[in-house]
Scaffold this motif. Structure first.
Motif, PDB file in Angstrom:
ATOM      1  N   LEU A 189     -11.859   6.181  13.222  1.00  0.00           N
ATOM      2  CA  LEU A 189     -10.612   6.120  13.915  1.00  0.00           C
ATOM      3  C   LEU A 189      -9.724   6.455  12.557  1.00  0.00           C
ATOM      4  CD1 LEU A 189     -10.847   2.663  15.614  1.00  0.00           C
ATOM      5  CD2 LEU A 189     -11.033   5.012  16.664  1.00  0.00           C
ATOM      6  N   SER A 190      -8.554   6.827  13.030  1.00  0.00           N
ATOM      7  CA  SER A 190      -7.488   7.222  11.849  1.00  0.00           C
ATOM      8  C   SER A 190      -6.580   5.664  11.656  1.00  0.00           C
ATOM      9  CB  SER A 190      -6.759   8.148  12.055  1.00  0.00           C
ATOM     10  OG  SER A 190      -5.560   8.368  11.367  1.00  0.00           O
ATOM     11  N   PRO A 191      -7.217   5.126  10.524  1.00  0.00           N
ATOM     12  CA  PRO A 191      -6.720   3.834  10.206  1.00  0.00           C
ATOM     13  C   PRO A 191      -5.077   3.657   9.888  1.00  0.00           C
ATOM     14  CG  PRO A 191      -7.661   4.622   8.355  1.00  0.00           C
ATOM     15  CD  PRO A 191      -7.945   5.511   9.313  1.00  0.00           C
ATOM     16  N   ASP A 192      -4.488   4.746   9.926  1.00  0.00           N
ATOM     17  CA  ASP A 192      -3.163   4.991   9.229  1.00  0.00           C
ATOM     18  C   ASP A 192      -2.116   4.534  10.104  1.00  0.00           C
ATOM     19  OD1 ASP A 192      -4.116   8.200   7.306  1.00  0.00           O
ATOM     20  OD2 ASP A 192      -4.447   6.186   6.823  1.00  0.00           O
ATOM     21  N   PHE A 193      -2.112   4.887  11.225  1.00  0.00           N
ATOM     22  CA  PHE A 193      -0.919   4.829  12.091  1.00  0.00           C
ATOM     23  C   PHE A 193      -0.617   3.492  12.360  1.00  0.00           C
ATOM     24  CE2 PHE A 193      -2.939   8.922  13.819  1.00  0.00           C
ATOM     25  CZ  PHE A 193      -2.223   9.625  12.923  1.00  0.00           C
ATOM     26  N   ILE A 194      -1.218   2.519  12.788  1.00  0.00           N
ATOM     27  CA  ILE A 194      -0.619   1.175  13.133  1.00  0.00           C
ATOM     28  C   ILE A 194      -0.073   0.588  11.668  1.00  0.00           C
ATOM     29  CG2 ILE A 194      -1.303  -1.209  13.703  1.00  0.00           C
ATOM     30  CD1 ILE A 194      -3.056   0.120  15.756  1.00  0.00           C
ATOM     31  N   PRO A 195      -0.849   0.553  10.698  1.00  0.00           N
ATOM     32  CA  PRO A 195      -0.118   0.024   9.222  1.00  0.00           C
ATOM     33  C   PRO A 195       1.017   0.729   9.024  1.00  0.00           C
ATOM     34  CG  PRO A 195      -2.455   0.336   8.983  1.00  0.00           C
ATOM     35  CD  PRO A 195      -2.207   0.889  10.372  1.00  0.00           C
ATOM     36  N   PHE A 196       1.250   2.185   9.301  1.00  0.00           N
ATOM     37  CA  PHE A 196       2.383   2.672   9.128  1.00  0.00           C
ATOM     38  C   PHE A 196       3.527   2.264  10.042  1.00  0.00           C
ATOM     39  CE2 PHE A 196       0.338   6.586   7.054  1.00  0.00           C
ATOM     40  CZ  PHE A 196       0.885   6.200   5.731  1.00  0.00           C
ATOM     41  N   ALA A 197       3.074   2.080  11.442  1.00  0.00           N
ATOM     42  CA  ALA A 197       4.041   1.364  12.261  1.00  0.00           C
ATOM     43  C   ALA A 197       4.664   0.132  11.759  1.00  0.00           C
ATOM     44  CB  ALA A 197       3.455   1.564  13.665  1.00  0.00           C
ATOM     45  N   THR A 198       3.658  -0.691  11.412  1.00  0.00           N
ATOM     46  CA  THR A 198       4.096  -2.154  11.031  1.00  0.00           C
ATOM     47  C   THR A 198       5.054  -1.886   9.829  1.00  0.00           C
ATOM     48  OG1 THR A 198       1.887  -3.102  11.816  1.00  0.00           O
ATOM     49  CG2 THR A 198       3.234  -4.266  10.215  1.00  0.00           C
ATOM     50  N   ALA A 199       4.776  -1.138   8.808  1.00  0.00           N
ATOM     51  CA  ALA A 199       5.476  -0.836   7.584  1.00  0.00           C
ATOM     52  C   ALA A 199       6.745  -0.366   8.210  1.00  0.00           C
ATOM     53  CB  ALA A 199       4.959   0.273   6.506  1.00  0.00           C
ATOM     54  N   ALA A 200       6.901   0.498   8.878  1.00  0.00           N
ATOM     55  CA  ALA A 200       8.260   1.137   9.395  1.00  0.00           C
ATOM     56  C   ALA A 200       9.077   0.054   9.768  1.00  0.00           C
ATOM     57  CB  ALA A 200       7.863   2.484  10.246  1.00  0.00           C
ATOM     58  N   LEU A 201       8.506  -0.975  10.706  1.00  0.00           N
ATOM     59  CA  LEU A 201       9.080  -2.034  11.488  1.00  0.00           C
ATOM     60  C   LEU A 201       9.887  -2.846  10.345  1.00  0.00           C
ATOM     61  CD1 LEU A 201       7.124  -2.963  14.440  1.00  0.00           C
ATOM     62  CD2 LEU A 201       9.418  -1.814  14.694  1.00  0.00           C
ATOM     63  N   ASP A 202       8.990  -3.267   9.323  1.00  0.00           N
ATOM     64  CA  ASP A 202       9.487  -4.294   8.297  1.00  0.00           C
ATOM     65  C   ASP A 202      10.535  -3.537   7.453  1.00  0.00           C
ATOM     66  OD1 ASP A 202       7.667  -6.147   8.877  1.00  0.00           O
ATOM     67  OD2 ASP A 202       6.120  -5.393   7.530  1.00  0.00           O
ATOM     68  N   PHE A 203      10.318  -2.052   7.013  1.00  0.00           N
ATOM     69  CA  PHE A 203      11.233  -1.253   6.341  1.00  0.00           C
ATOM     70  C   PHE A 203      12.588  -1.404   7.231  1.00  0.00           C
ATOM     71  CE2 PHE A 203      13.026   2.729   4.957  1.00  0.00           C
ATOM     72  CZ  PHE A 203      13.263   2.632   3.757  1.00  0.00           C
ATOM     73  N   HIS A 204      12.575  -0.957   8.590  1.00  0.00           N
ATOM     74  CA  HIS A 204      13.813  -0.999   9.392  1.00  0.00           C
ATOM     75  C   HIS A 204      14.615  -2.431   9.399  1.00  0.00           C
ATOM     76  CE1 HIS A 204      16.242  -0.224  12.906  1.00  0.00           C
ATOM     77  NE2 HIS A 204      16.051  -1.308  13.439  1.00  0.00           N
ATOM     78  N   ARG A 205      13.822  -3.414   9.448  1.00  0.00           N
ATOM     79  CA  ARG A 205      14.415  -4.670   9.319  1.00  0.00           C
ATOM     80  C   ARG A 205      15.195  -4.931   8.146  1.00  0.00           C
ATOM     81  NH1 ARG A 205      12.601  -8.804   6.934  1.00  0.00           N
ATOM     82  NH2 ARG A 205      10.351  -8.181   6.750  1.00  0.00           N
TER      83      ARG A 205
END
Length: 151
Positions: free
Chosen positions: A9-25
């Motif tokens: 599995l590509s482990p990159d996408f969900i951690p990036f999505a989580t980081a993007a939400l935190d960054f957006h906030r």
């Protein structure tokens, strides 16, 4: 019973999505009391419905092999849908971006569509609702969460 190994599995996408939400906030949400805009609520709703789809896939694949884990995923999926329902309602209760006016109580009770682009959130919500109602009973969707599990 042996199971097939999981694909790489590509482990990159969900951690990036989580980081993007935190960054957006951190970057986009101002300090102080400011009501969430319809644009923000629509984006969060889109995120939750995508998360519902991800949990739906994991639930369907996991439950036949690991019933306790599948039950927890199923409960998570229900809670995500409940959050999406509340976001959908919050979207329609939020002020209109052009006028700043709130929807009238009469319009909210009649559940009249507001037209494009406001209708997009409703279309997404209804599309996901079809999946939700296929897999859950009304009691599942309205029942209180007690924290108790069957396993």
């Amino acid at each position: 019973m042996p199971t097939e190994p999981l694909p790489d599995l590509s482990p990159d996408f969900i951690p990036f999505a989580t980081a993007a939400l935190d960054f957006h906030r951190v970057i986009n949400i101002p300090a102080g009391t400011v009501a969430a805009s319809r644009i923000e609520l629509d984006a969060i709703h889109a995120h939750l419905t995508a998360l519902y789809g991800l949990l739906d896939t994991h639930t369907a694949r996991t439950t036949p092999m690991a019933k306790p884990e599948g039950d927890h995923l199923r409960a998570s999926r229900i809670r995500i849908w409940q959050a999406a329902e509340h976001l959908h309602a919050a979207y329609h209760a939020a002020p209109h971006p052009d006028t700043g006016r709130l929807s009238t109580r009469k319009a909210r009770r009649a559940r009249l569509p507001e037209g494009a682009p406001e209708l997009t959130v409703c279309q997404r919500h209804l599309t996901t609702a079809v999946l939700v109602r296929r897999d859950h009973t009304p009691a599942d969707l309205r029942g209180p969460f007690t924290g108790l599990t069957r396993h």
